[in-house]
Design a protein around this motif. Structure first.
Motif, PDB file in Angstrom:
ATOM      1  N   LYS A   8       0.872  -1.186   0.000  1.00 24.09           N
ATOM      2  CA  LYS A   8       0.000   0.000   0.000  1.00 24.09           C
ATOM      3  C   LYS A   8       0.904   1.230   0.000  1.00 24.09           C
ATOM      4  O   LYS A   8       1.484   1.601   1.011  1.00 24.09           O
ATOM      5  CB  LYS A   8      -0.915   0.012   1.236  1.00 24.09           C
ATOM      6  N   SER A  15      -6.390   2.080   3.942  1.00 23.51           N
ATOM      7  CA  SER A  15      -6.021   0.894   4.713  1.00 23.51           C
ATOM      8  C   SER A  15      -7.109  -0.178   4.714  1.00 23.51           C
ATOM      9  O   SER A  15      -6.826  -1.365   4.872  1.00 23.51           O
ATOM     10  CB  SER A  15      -5.696   1.292   6.153  1.00 23.51           C
ATOM     11  N   CYS A  37       1.702  -6.032   5.475  1.00 24.62           N
ATOM     12  CA  CYS A  37       1.456  -4.929   4.544  1.00 24.62           C
ATOM     13  C   CYS A  37       2.732  -4.105   4.443  1.00 24.62           C
ATOM     14  O   CYS A  37       3.238  -3.589   5.445  1.00 24.62           O
ATOM     15  CB  CYS A  37       0.304  -4.052   5.021  1.00 24.62           C
ATOM     16  N   THR A  39       4.260  -0.783   3.346  1.00 29.25           N
ATOM     17  CA  THR A  39       3.580   0.499   3.186  1.00 29.25           C
ATOM     18  C   THR A  39       4.455   1.678   3.602  1.00 29.25           C
ATOM     19  O   THR A  39       5.433   1.517   4.335  1.00 29.25           O
ATOM     20  CB  THR A  39       2.270   0.502   4.011  1.00 29.25           C
ATOM     21  N   LEU A  45      -4.389   0.272   9.737  1.00 32.57           N
ATOM     22  CA  LEU A  45      -4.286  -1.156   9.441  1.00 32.57           C
ATOM     23  C   LEU A  45      -4.753  -1.981  10.630  1.00 32.57           C
ATOM     24  O   LEU A  45      -4.538  -1.622  11.789  1.00 32.57           O
ATOM     25  CB  LEU A  45      -2.842  -1.529   9.094  1.00 32.57           C
ATOM     26  N   THR A  51       3.398  -4.841   9.777  1.00 35.68           N
ATOM     27  CA  THR A  51       3.776  -3.808   8.812  1.00 35.68           C
ATOM     28  C   THR A  51       5.264  -3.845   8.520  1.00 35.68           C
ATOM     29  O   THR A  51       6.090  -4.101   9.405  1.00 35.68           O
ATOM     30  CB  THR A  51       3.390  -2.408   9.317  1.00 35.68           C
TER      31      THR A  51
END
Length: 208
Positions: A8, A15, A37, A39, A45, A51
């Motif tokens: 992303k 999100s 993810c 990002t 999120l 992350t």
């Protein structure tokens, strides 16, 4: 370890798209996995999503080109990597995406296949590889990024060109295009405002 990852970058997708993707995966696999993810902004999120932050202020990490960052030696994950674009819809079991053709780089044959029989361009919306085996996709891109970006429409064109000896197609019937294969080609004679109208309503069949 099996890892599912998405990217992303920027503000095209909020999100919620990553959160929905995570929940679709949970419903449709029995394989143990961690969801990540990648990002530049983790705000919003789901707390169950791990992350991985993209480097800041790097001019070659932008738009769809940011996906190539996953292939670098700096990538912190080890094991089986299964990647999904944020606009993918999962509606049946995906266990075989983890195991089909093991230890190979798997990718979609681009959906223009519905119009051209021998179409051999990659579509990078779903990919799988073993971490560390495809590092050259990032390393070579980084060395000559501006020329590659100017001579290729997007990351999947670069992957098609550079990984031609390593790429393996997912079975066409496993992953279908909503736009081109489930709805059908647009009718170029009928418009609704400025947009062309699709010929058929979307449908899910046993082949989708």
């Amino acid at each position: 370890m099996n890892h599912i990852v998405c990217v992303k970058w920027g503000n095209k997708y909020i999100s919620k798209y990553a959160n929905v993707l995570y929940n679709m995966v949970k419903r449709h696999t029995t394989v143990p996995f961690e969801f990540h993810c990648i990002t530049d902004d983790p705000t919003g999120l789901d707390s169950h999503i791990k992350t991985i932050l993209l480097p800041k202020n790097d001019p070659i990490i932008k738009t769809w080109w940011s996906k190539l960052w996953m292939f670098g030696g700096h990538f912190p994950l080890q094991g089986n990597i299964l990647y999904f674009d944020l606009d993918v819809i999962i509606f049946k079991n995906i266990d075989e995406l983890f195991t089909n053709n093991p230890n190979k780089f798997m990718i979609i044959r681009d959906f223009n296949r519905c119009r051209m029989k021998d179409w051999s361009v990659c579509n990078s919306s779903i990919m799988r590889w073993n971490a560390g085996t495809m590092n050259y996709l990032w390393d070579d891109f980084k060395q000559n990024a501006q020329n590659i970006m100017s001579s290729n429409h997007g990351d999947q064109d670069w992957i098609t060109q550079r990984a031609k000896k390593d790429k393996n197609w997912w079975p066409d019937e496993w992953i279908r295009s909503y736009k081109w294969e489930m709805v059908g080609l647009k009718n170029t004679k009928i418009r609704k405002g400025k947009k062309f109208v699709f010929q058929n309503p979307p449908r899910i069949t046993e082949q989708n």
